[in-house]
Design a protein around this motif. Structure first.
Motif, PDB file in Angstrom:
ATOM      1  N   UNK A  93       0.841  -1.224   0.173  1.00 30.19           N
ATOM      2  CA  UNK A  93      -0.058  -0.055  -0.033  1.00 30.19           C
ATOM      3  C   UNK A  93       0.738   1.335  -0.115  1.00 30.19           C
ATOM      4  N   UNK A  94       2.243   1.060  -0.238  1.00 27.38           N
ATOM      5  CA  UNK A  94       3.110   2.212  -0.268  1.00 27.38           C
ATOM      6  C   UNK A  94       2.872   2.793  -1.773  1.00 27.38           C
ATOM      7  N   UNK A  95       3.112   4.092  -1.760  1.00 31.69           N
ATOM      8  CA  UNK A  95       3.123   4.980  -3.007  1.00 31.69           C
ATOM      9  C   UNK A  95       4.467   5.252  -3.143  1.00 31.69           C
ATOM     10  N   UNK A  96       4.925   5.286  -4.565  1.00 39.74           N
ATOM     11  CA  UNK A  96       6.377   5.504  -4.853  1.00 39.74           C
ATOM     12  C   UNK A  96       6.490   6.940  -5.053  1.00 39.74           C
ATOM     13  N   UNK A  97       5.491   7.635  -5.590  1.00 35.56           N
ATOM     14  CA  UNK A  97       5.480   9.009  -5.881  1.00 35.56           C
ATOM     15  C   UNK A  97       5.859  10.044  -4.901  1.00 35.56           C
ATOM     16  N   UNK A  98       5.188   9.749  -3.633  1.00 35.78           N
ATOM     17  CA  UNK A  98       5.290  10.702  -2.669  1.00 35.78           C
ATOM     18  C   UNK A  98       5.491  10.071  -1.211  1.00 35.78           C
ATOM     19  N   UNK A  99       5.888  10.830  -0.458  1.00 35.12           N
ATOM     20  CA  UNK A  99       5.967  10.531   1.021  1.00 35.12           C
ATOM     21  C   UNK A  99       5.373  11.339   1.796  1.00 35.12           C
ATOM     22  N   UNK A 109       4.236  14.419   4.370  1.00 31.33           N
ATOM     23  CA  UNK A 109       4.818  15.579   4.645  1.00 31.33           C
ATOM     24  C   UNK A 109       4.585  16.036   6.095  1.00 31.33           C
ATOM     25  N   UNK A 140      -4.723   9.734   1.858  1.00 31.55           N
ATOM     26  CA  UNK A 140      -4.683   8.887   0.657  1.00 31.55           C
ATOM     27  C   UNK A 140      -3.878   9.261  -0.271  1.00 31.55           C
ATOM     28  N   UNK A 141      -3.274  10.158  -0.281  1.00 35.31           N
ATOM     29  CA  UNK A 141      -1.985  10.569  -0.918  1.00 35.31           C
ATOM     30  C   UNK A 141      -0.855   9.673  -1.055  1.00 35.31           C
ATOM     31  N   UNK A 142      -0.769   8.967   0.026  1.00 34.24           N
ATOM     32  CA  UNK A 142       0.241   8.278   0.504  1.00 34.24           C
ATOM     33  C   UNK A 142       0.246   6.780   0.646  1.00 34.24           C
ATOM     34  N   UNK A 143      -1.108   6.543   0.278  1.00 34.60           N
ATOM     35  CA  UNK A 143      -1.618   4.976   0.351  1.00 34.60           C
ATOM     36  C   UNK A 143      -2.018   4.560  -1.074  1.00 34.60           C
ATOM     37  N   UNK A 144      -1.342   3.237  -1.637  1.00 37.44           N
ATOM     38  CA  UNK A 144      -1.907   2.862  -2.853  1.00 37.44           C
ATOM     39  C   UNK A 144      -3.180   2.166  -2.700  1.00 37.44           C
ATOM     40  N   UNK A 145      -4.041   2.785  -3.233  1.00 35.95           N
ATOM     41  CA  UNK A 145      -5.585   2.454  -3.184  1.00 35.95           C
ATOM     42  C   UNK A 145      -6.492   3.482  -3.909  1.00 35.95           C
TER      43      UNK A 145
END
Lengths: 296, 649
Positions: free
Chosen positions: A16-22, A24, A65-70
């Motif tokens: 569920x991690x997102x590569x694009x952003x972490x 903040x 949600x920006x930082x969850x792959x879903x």
């Protein structure tokens, strides 16, 4: 069934991690704990990312949600609940987690909160409760303690705090729990059982704001919280006892499941979408002749 | 002046609108009574019976915002040819109570009739008009005789009306059968009440009422008697709408009620939310998740929805909002009509974003237009606002049976993704394309995991506040409007191309304008009419063409400030020569429009006229001298009416 066994191993928290952003958030923010717990719970539940929708409010916490792959939908301040309600009514198969802060959930969105409890849709409502408005740099929130001083209330807060658990219980929520962002393992177990509960699950999470709330710190909660689940005499099916327990705040602060009830879902009463969800209907050639003839 | 016109006390009455003198198949009938006594059902039944007799019917209701005790009236206009508005007078008045007699007897045509409930209503001293035919009818007694109670007095009155105008009682018996199909005894009692009312008239009064209706069998009878709301629902259902979230508010309640009534049959979900804010957010959520969603409200609820308009726009979620106007501000006049929200619909919400605002004029317009709204919303991922009003929403028109095959459901396919995407990327929900329209993905689709947000964002939906991205996203959103605009085709101009004057209007003024044009034709005034259905973006080409060819232009609007008039000038630099405005909560009456047009034709019209509904100054005022308190001037009558109202709606 073998298929399920294979699937069991499919998803880990990293799924569920997102590569694009972490994230903040401020270093040390309680939101990190909740974010991690959400991903761990999703993995524990083995929910495929595409079947999850995080519907979020506005505020620091609601950026999750920006930082969850879903699938993710960040709406307006206070309006995550009705937004999620629309999503659920259109497609009950989706697993919906509503992400909000105490300002959106209990202030701007207070009315929606009450009615969502009555409605009992199968969704999990995660409220990041830090008693302060972080993103707007530290104004008082509905759950701020009486006497708390903030930027917008240099004189101490006059109102008594909003009691989300007592209100959820009395408004008809069928699953009411409190977690603590400083105890991720415990929070994961709450989120997991909240999702497994068939109904509207309210999970208020004590979430230290390291920048603007210097009263309700990690230390503050470490010293006071205790786990309700460890009290074998506590009956989560007893609504009156749950309401009483929800009043407990001060030297000792209970966390865990306060109340749980079985009640039919709102969607159980919608036979018209039992077989095919609105999202999957073919609406291309609807015969309206009988409707028209009723006006002849 | 044409022979067809009759001058009566300096007011022109015309064949076209009913003669105000005894005639066949031209009748205006009105029932009035206390709210809660079935005035609406009675009126609708009479209207439907006339429609089924093969005649053309238009009806219009007035009622205050309360449930019990206020005065309700239901005005039914019947003709052998199509009629599209109410008129100033009544040929046969049915008074269920004294207030109805007092408020309306001056509206009755010379030699017209009043059927009134004669046990409680005593006309002593007698009415100041001696020309009227009075039909005292013991409605309550006859209702009880039939086995019913007080409430059934209106059924007795329907039977009596049928006897006077010569309608076949079988039409009414059939309607009662349909209305109470599942309650056998109620059917029998009502039919008995009808019959007793019918027979009482035959036995006690000579057959000297001049207005008669005769059966026009050729229509047998595919035509519908429908309101704007009803055809809006028909169009929405046909166009595939399957989700409505709506909080009750006059005048859109029937949309909510009707769609709820058929939710199982059409497999749709109708949600009454806790407030309009929830309503619009639910509709946006449902649309995002793949439903064909709509919400509806009136001005007050629209005020609450405003923040949702921008959410739909920023997230490019298709959304149709029906805004049924009523007089504001604040609670205003909840059950009356106005066109005061055009600018509000166009501009509500912070920031600059594209939207479409369109306005049907009548039920025939709305059937395809609501479908187009739903199509546009999904094709261009845009917010579409459909502007109606109380007059449109709740009046009934007789229309030919619509052809559902004319409605095409346009739903661009969602992105098809073969399998789950590897890695931790997100689907580019806001990808830049040539058209500005990005692929939507249905939540639940493997590989479509994506972010949708109210923040300004990148192609993948990640918040992004860079100058370059902001500029591109703004241009992308507006590009869609430029494309959608090409699909917006105004209806053709009505009337001869080389007219002496051109009327420009929008929305529900259509019916009264068309009726006024009939009067103009008879009076030798050559007029044409351009209805504008698309207000945002305004059809500037059409407006320019009309102004380029018109000898004189007249803008007609049901509001105070001439909102379309100003918009036309803003968008095209044209300025209409004349403007006719009305903001007393009532729709235009054809005569009001005709009088202004004829003054323009005669070269004696002021450049702007505002209208106050006249109630009875078409009859000889000398005969009205000694009337009861509530007659008098229109203003006095209105304030009397307002005093009875009270509750919110």
């Amino acid at each position: 069934m073998p298929d399920q066994v294979v699937q069991k191993a499919t998803f880990s928290p990293a799924t569920y991690d997102v590569a694009e952003a972490k994230p903040n958030w401020c270093p040390g923010c309680g939101d990190f704990g909740i974010w991690v717990a959400v991903k761990m719970a999703l993995a524990q539940l083995q929910l495929p990312p595409h079947e999850v929708v995080l519907v979020a409010d506005i505020g620091c916490s609601s950026k999750m949600p920006y930082w969850v792959k879903s699938y993710g939908f960040q709406g307006l301040h206070g309006r995550a609940v009705p937004l999620a309600t629309g999503v659920k009514l259109a497609n009950q198969k989706l697993n919906i987690f509503i992400i909000a802060g105490d300002g959106g959930a209990y202030g701007e969105g207070g009315n929606h909160f009450l009615h969502a409890c009555r409605r009992n849709l199968d969704m999990v409502y995660i409220i990041h409760d830090n008693g302060v408005y972080g993103l707007t740099t530290g104004q008082v929130a509905p759950t701020a303690e009486h006497g708390f001083k903030t930027k917008s209330s240099p004189e101490p807060v006059i109102e008594v705090p909003f009691n989300p658990l007592a209100i959820a219980i009395s408004a008809g929520a069928t699953y009411v729990a409190r977690g603590f962002a400083g105890d991720v393992k415990h929070l994961v177990s709450i989120l997991t059982s909240a999702h497994q509960h068939r109904g509207f699950a309210v999970v208020d999470v004590l979430q230290p704001c390291v920048t603007y709330n210097h009263l309700n710190t990690y230390q503050y909660y470490f010293q006071r919280t205790y786990k309700l689940d460890e009290d074998t005499s506590y009956n989560v099916g007893d609504k009156v006892a749950a309401f009483q327990k929800a009043q407990e705040w001060g030297e000792k602060i209970p966390i865990g499941l306060f109340y749980k009830a079985d009640r039919s879902l709102y969607t159980d009463e919608l036979p018209q979408v039992k077989d095919v969800q609105l999202a999957h209907q073919d609406r291309s050639n609807i015969d309206i002749s009988s409707f028209l003839k009723s006006f002849a | 002046m044409n022979k067809a016109l009759i001058l009566l006390n300096n007011v022109i009455i015309c064949d076209r609108l009913g003669k105000m003198e005894p005639s066949t198949n031209k009748l205006t009938w009105m029932v009035g009574g206390e709210a809660g006594y079935g005035v609406m059902v009675t009126g609708k039944t009479f209207a439907l019976a006339c429609k089924r007799a093969g005649l053309w019917v238009f009806d219009y209701t007035e009622y205050p915002s309360l449930i019990r005790g206020g005065h309700n009236s239901y005005h039914v206009r019947v003709d052998a040819e199509s009629v599209t508005s109410q008129v100033h007078w009544v040929d046969l008045l049915v008074a269920l109570d004294r207030v109805t007699v007092d408020q309306h007897f001056q509206e009755v045509s010379p030699n017209g009739g009043i059927i009134y409930e004669s046990e409680k209503v005593k006309l002593d001293p007698p009415l100041s008009r001696t020309d009227l035919k009075l039909y005292p009818l013991p409605m309550i007694e006859l209702a009880k005789q039939a086995g019913g109670d007080d409430l059934m007095k209106n059924t007795v009155a329907l039977g009596a009306s049928a006897a006077l105008v010569g309608l076949d009682l079988a039409l009414f018996n059939q309607l009662i059968q349909e209305a109470f199909a599942k309650k056998g005894e109620v059917v029998a009692i009502n039919q008995k009440a009808l019959q007793l009312g019918f027979e009482y008239m035959k036995q006690h009064f000579p057959d000297d009422f001049g207005w008669k209706l005769s059966l026009q069998t050729p229509h047998e009878d595919q035509r519908l008697l429908v309101t704007g709301n009803e055809m809006l629902v028909a169009g929405a259902l046909r166009a595939g709408c399957n989700f409505l979230a709506a909080y009750p508010m006059t005048p859109i309640n029937a949309i909510l009620g009707l769609m709820t009534l058929v939710d199982q049959e059409y497999k749709i979900v109708v949600k009454q939310p806790e407030d309009e804010i929830a309503g619009i957010n639910m509709a946006i959520g449902a649309s995002y998740a793949g439903a064909r969603a709509m919400t509806c409200t009136s001005g007050g609820g629209f005020s609450l929805m405003v923040e949702g308009l921008g959410l739909a726009a920023e997230t490019e979620t298709p959304l149709v909002v029906v805004l049924g106007q009523r007089p504001g501000p604040a609670t205003g006049m909840p059950t009356f009509t106005e066109q005061g929200d055009l600018r509000f619909a166009m501009h509500a919400h912070q920031g600059d974003f594209p939207r479409i605002v369109l306005a049907p004029g009548d039920p025939q317009d709305v059937f395809p237009l609501i479908a187009q709204a739903l199509n546009l919303a999904e094709k261009y991922q845009l917010l579409v606002i459909v502007l109606t009003d109380k007059f449109f929403a709740e009046s009934h028109w007789t229309i030919p049976f619509p052809d559902p095959s004319t409605i095409k459901v346009e739903r661009p396919p969602f992105a098809e993704l073969s399998s789950a995407t590897e890695g931790q990327g997100k689907f580019a929900r806001f990808a830049f394309t040539e058209t500005g329209v990005s692929p939507r993905v249905l939540p639940g689709t493997p590989g479509g995991e994506s972010m949708v947000t109210s923040d300004e964002h990148s192609e993948t939906g990640l918040y992004n506040e860079t100058a370059g991205m902001r500029k591109k996203m703004m241009e992308k959103r507006f590009a869609k409007l430029a494309l959608a605009r090409k699909e917006l085709a105004e209806p053709p101009v009505v009337g001869p191309g080389d007219a002496d004057m051109t009327i420009i209007g929008w929305g529900s003024t259509k019916g009264p304008i068309l009726e006024a044009m009939k009067l103009c034709r008879d009076a030798g005034i050559i007029v044409n009419y351009q209805q504008l259905m698309y207000l945002l973006p305004l059809s500037t080409d059409i407006v320019n063409t009309r102004f380029g060819t018109a000898k004189q232009t007249v803008v007609i609007e049901n509001n105070y400030s001439g909102q379309l008039d100003g918009l036309i000038t803003q968008e095209t630099q044209h300025r209409a020569n004349f403007r006719l405005l009305k903001y007393d909560g009532r729709p235009f009456y054809p005569l009001e429009i005709f009088e202004y047009l004829s003054d323009i034709a005669a070269g004696k019209a002021e450049s702007k006229r505002t209208v106050l509904t006249r109630w009875h100054d078409h009859v000889d005022t000398s005969r009205a001298a000694a009337t009861v308190v509530k007659s008098g001037t229109a203003t006095a009558r209105q304030s009397a009416q307002q005093n009875q109202g009270g509750s919110d709606a």
